[in-house]
Design a protein around this motif. Sequence first.
Motif, PDB file in Angstrom:
ATOM      1  N   GLY A  70       0.801  -1.216   0.000  1.00 32.15           N
ATOM      2  CA  GLY A  70       0.000   0.000   0.000  1.00 32.15           C
ATOM      3  C   GLY A  70       0.831   1.261   0.000  1.00 32.15           C
ATOM      4  N   GLY A  71       1.944   1.261   0.755  1.00 31.82           N
ATOM      5  CA  GLY A  71       2.772   2.460   0.849  1.00 31.82           C
ATOM      6  C   GLY A  71       3.230   2.979  -0.497  1.00 31.82           C
ATOM      7  N   PRO A  72       4.016   2.197  -1.242  1.00 26.96           N
ATOM      8  CA  PRO A  72       4.488   2.682  -2.547  1.00 26.96           C
ATOM      9  C   PRO A  72       3.368   2.918  -3.546  1.00 26.96           C
ATOM     10  N   VAL A  73       2.401   1.980  -3.626  1.00 23.54           N
ATOM     11  CA  VAL A  73       1.341   2.093  -4.636  1.00 23.54           C
ATOM     12  C   VAL A  73       0.473   3.315  -4.377  1.00 23.54           C
ATOM     13  N   LEU A  74       0.001   3.470  -3.144  1.00 23.62           N
ATOM     14  CA  LEU A  74      -0.884   4.588  -2.817  1.00 23.62           C
ATOM     15  C   LEU A  74      -0.158   5.925  -2.937  1.00 23.62           C
ATOM     16  N   THR A  75       1.106   5.937  -2.550  1.00 21.26           N
ATOM     17  CA  THR A  75       1.884   7.174  -2.674  1.00 21.26           C
ATOM     18  C   THR A  75       1.979   7.615  -4.128  1.00 21.26           C
ATOM     19  N   ARG A 114      -8.630  -5.368   7.968  1.00 22.22           N
ATOM     20  CA  ARG A 114      -7.219  -5.221   8.348  1.00 22.22           C
ATOM     21  C   ARG A 114      -6.366  -4.837   7.144  1.00 22.22           C
ATOM     22  N   LEU A 115      -6.666  -5.422   6.005  1.00 22.94           N
ATOM     23  CA  LEU A 115      -5.917  -5.114   4.789  1.00 22.94           C
ATOM     24  C   LEU A 115      -6.112  -3.655   4.389  1.00 22.94           C
ATOM     25  N   ILE A 116      -7.369  -3.178   4.487  1.00 20.39           N
ATOM     26  CA  ILE A 116      -7.671  -1.773   4.154  1.00 20.39           C
ATOM     27  C   ILE A 116      -6.937  -0.825   5.093  1.00 20.39           C
ATOM     28  N   SER A 117      -6.985  -1.125   6.385  1.00 25.25           N
ATOM     29  CA  SER A 117      -6.312  -0.262   7.366  1.00 25.25           C
ATOM     30  C   SER A 117      -4.813  -0.210   7.112  1.00 25.25           C
ATOM     31  N   GLY A 118      -4.212  -1.386   6.898  1.00 21.43           N
ATOM     32  CA  GLY A 118      -2.781  -1.430   6.649  1.00 21.43           C
ATOM     33  C   GLY A 118      -2.385  -0.748   5.349  1.00 21.43           C
ATOM     34  N   PHE A 119      -3.273  -0.777   4.357  1.00 22.59           N
ATOM     35  CA  PHE A 119      -2.965  -0.226   3.035  1.00 22.59           C
ATOM     36  C   PHE A 119      -2.690   1.271   3.091  1.00 22.59           C
ATOM     37  N   VAL A 120      -3.369   1.991   3.992  1.00 18.41           N
ATOM     38  CA  VAL A 120      -3.193   3.447   4.043  1.00 18.41           C
ATOM     39  C   VAL A 120      -2.165   3.889   5.080  1.00 18.41           C
ATOM     40  N   VAL A 121      -1.775   2.984   5.994  1.00 19.56           N
ATOM     41  CA  VAL A 121      -0.936   3.397   7.119  1.00 19.56           C
ATOM     42  C   VAL A 121       0.459   3.813   6.676  1.00 19.56           C
ATOM     43  N   ALA A 122       1.081   3.065   5.748  1.00 20.67           N
ATOM     44  CA  ALA A 122       2.458   3.374   5.349  1.00 20.67           C
ATOM     45  C   ALA A 122       2.545   4.762   4.723  1.00 20.67           C
ATOM     46  N   THR A 123       1.598   5.088   3.840  1.00 19.08           N
ATOM     47  CA  THR A 123       1.601   6.413   3.217  1.00 19.08           C
ATOM     48  C   THR A 123       1.307   7.495   4.246  1.00 19.08           C
ATOM     49  N   PHE A 124       0.369   7.224   5.167  1.00 19.57           N
ATOM     50  CA  PHE A 124       0.078   8.200   6.211  1.00 19.57           C
ATOM     51  C   PHE A 124       1.306   8.460   7.070  1.00 19.57           C
ATOM     52  N   PHE A 125       1.966   7.375   7.506  1.00 23.42           N
ATOM     53  CA  PHE A 125       3.141   7.546   8.360  1.00 23.42           C
ATOM     54  C   PHE A 125       4.256   8.268   7.601  1.00 23.42           C
ATOM     55  N   ALA A 126       4.412   7.943   6.319  1.00 26.67           N
ATOM     56  CA  ALA A 126       5.429   8.616   5.509  1.00 26.67           C
ATOM     57  C   ALA A 126       5.158  10.112   5.437  1.00 26.67           C
ATOM     58  N   MET A 127       3.899  10.477   5.228  1.00 26.68           N
ATOM     59  CA  MET A 127       3.552  11.891   5.163  1.00 26.68           C
ATOM     60  C   MET A 127       3.759  12.570   6.508  1.00 26.68           C
ATOM     61  N   GLY A 333      16.293  10.884  -0.868  1.00 29.44           N
ATOM     62  CA  GLY A 333      15.132  10.862  -1.759  1.00 29.44           C
ATOM     63  C   GLY A 333      14.365  12.156  -1.702  1.00 29.44           C
ATOM     64  N   LYS A 334      15.087  13.299  -1.600  1.00 31.45           N
ATOM     65  CA  LYS A 334      14.418  14.573  -1.355  1.00 31.45           C
ATOM     66  C   LYS A 334      13.544  15.027  -2.516  1.00 31.45           C
ATOM     67  N   SER A 335      13.748  14.485  -3.720  1.00 37.49           N
ATOM     68  CA  SER A 335      12.873  14.850  -4.831  1.00 37.49           C
ATOM     69  C   SER A 335      11.522  14.150  -4.739  1.00 37.49           C
ATOM     70  N   ALA A 336      11.436  13.088  -3.927  1.00 39.81           N
ATOM     71  CA  ALA A 336      10.159  12.386  -3.710  1.00 39.81           C
ATOM     72  C   ALA A 336      10.173  11.823  -2.287  1.00 39.81           C
ATOM     73  N   PRO A 337      10.152  12.702  -1.272  1.00 38.78           N
ATOM     74  CA  PRO A 337      10.356  12.246   0.110  1.00 38.78           C
ATOM     75  C   PRO A 337       9.270  11.306   0.625  1.00 38.78           C
ATOM     76  N   THR A 338       8.009  11.561   0.252  1.00 42.96           N
ATOM     77  CA  THR A 338       6.936  10.704   0.756  1.00 42.96           C
ATOM     78  C   THR A 338       7.072   9.291   0.214  1.00 42.96           C
ATOM     79  N   LEU A 339       7.385   9.157  -1.077  1.00 48.37           N
ATOM     80  CA  LEU A 339       7.605   7.837  -1.657  1.00 48.37           C
ATOM     81  C   LEU A 339       8.794   7.165  -0.986  1.00 48.37           C
ATOM     82  N   GLY A 340       9.859   7.923  -0.732  1.00 50.41           N
ATOM     83  CA  GLY A 340      11.033   7.357  -0.089  1.00 50.41           C
ATOM     84  C   GLY A 340      10.720   6.784   1.281  1.00 50.41           C
ATOM     85  N   ILE A 341       9.987   7.536   2.097  1.00 50.06           N
ATOM     86  CA  ILE A 341       9.644   7.053   3.438  1.00 50.06           C
ATOM     87  C   ILE A 341       8.665   5.888   3.363  1.00 50.06           C
TER      88      ILE A 341
END
Length: 396
Positions: A70-75, A114-127, A333-341
């Motif tokens: 979810g993290g990379p895809v959603l980002t 659980r899958l839905i919740s986990g899918f958004v968490v990585a992008t949220f935490f990265a942001m 990864g400063k040109s794409a920090p959210t994707l990097g995290i």
Amino acid sequence: MDTETVRTADDRREPPALLSILTLTFCAFSVTTAEFVIAGILPEVAAGLSVSIPSAGHLVTAYAVGMIFGGPVLTLLTVAIPRKPLIVALLAVFIIGNLFAAGAPNYVALLAARLISGFVVATFFAMAVVVAASLAGPGRQASAVAKVALGFNLAMILGAPLGTVVGQHFGWRATFLAIAILATVALALLVKLVPVRGVPTTGSVVSELRVLKSRDLQLALAMTAFGNAGVLMVFVYLAPLLTKAGGFAPETVPALLLIYGIGATLGNLTGGWLSDRALMPSIIGLLTSLAAALALFWLAGQFQLAAATMVFVIGALAFSVIPGMQTRVLLTGKSAPTLGIALNASAFQIAAAFAAWLGGQVIVRDLGLGLLPLVGAGVTIIGALLALLAWMRDAG
């Protein structure tokens, strides 16, 4: 009125940076409590849905799989969306996922929640990490990241035990409902107290993906994976290590886990302070110290006082490296920090899965449960060598 005057007036209307960062800490506490708490209520979930304990254990896997992919895809799918509406929407989806879990009519529905919740968490935490770093400013980024990661520590020490107590006394559905309520409070604070500035959208998936060509970012992600896999291997099997190899009574394990969590909290904040002063040297030194601590745990694990002390030390060192690793990813990864995290979060989850597998292989091949800390030390040294290589590249 010139632009600088307008900016100064706008800054005066914004909440203090520390208050905004602590709000992100509370948000992180909410979402990571949902990750940890399931382990404490597995028996209640299994009994309530008439499934086996191993089947209920797949609810942990579903959350991890959601984070990994979810993290990379959603980002990438949300690169053109303004950052403040996006971070608010991600937390709202997390709340909906936990409400769905609380009312899930069967095992499959709970697995999907659980899958839905986990899918958004990585992008949220990265942001949350990127926003906190932008609010802190240069030279204080690692400390800001450490404060956000403090929510992770508190979820381990407070969130998971409290959620388990709620589940045992009021039913497992009440635990998910409580998490949803907690996250709703966090959402209200996020809307009011967290300004999102200095985190632009790119508007292009291609420009985000271009950052993956960076050899320095690739090294930073590999450093996260190997630097954490060794200690995660020990943590996954810590209870049997303490009881079977160390001779501790089973009822002492919760207290020892609390000692680990206290060490993790102190280590996280100290690691952020160190990383702000000397990023790569501190990462190299802390990873080397962690490898040494794991080796000492292997040598002295049968002596209970020494083992209890090393549990605290390992917890502190394990979490002291995280702020620096996150900051390294932000910088490379400063040109794409959210994707990097987000990718960094995926690397951490992959490391956890690899650690569980490798630790299992050590056990089933009769190499001995007590050998796990030494194997973990070897894996950690690989992470330290990768950090050294990254530092040498910087110097070159």
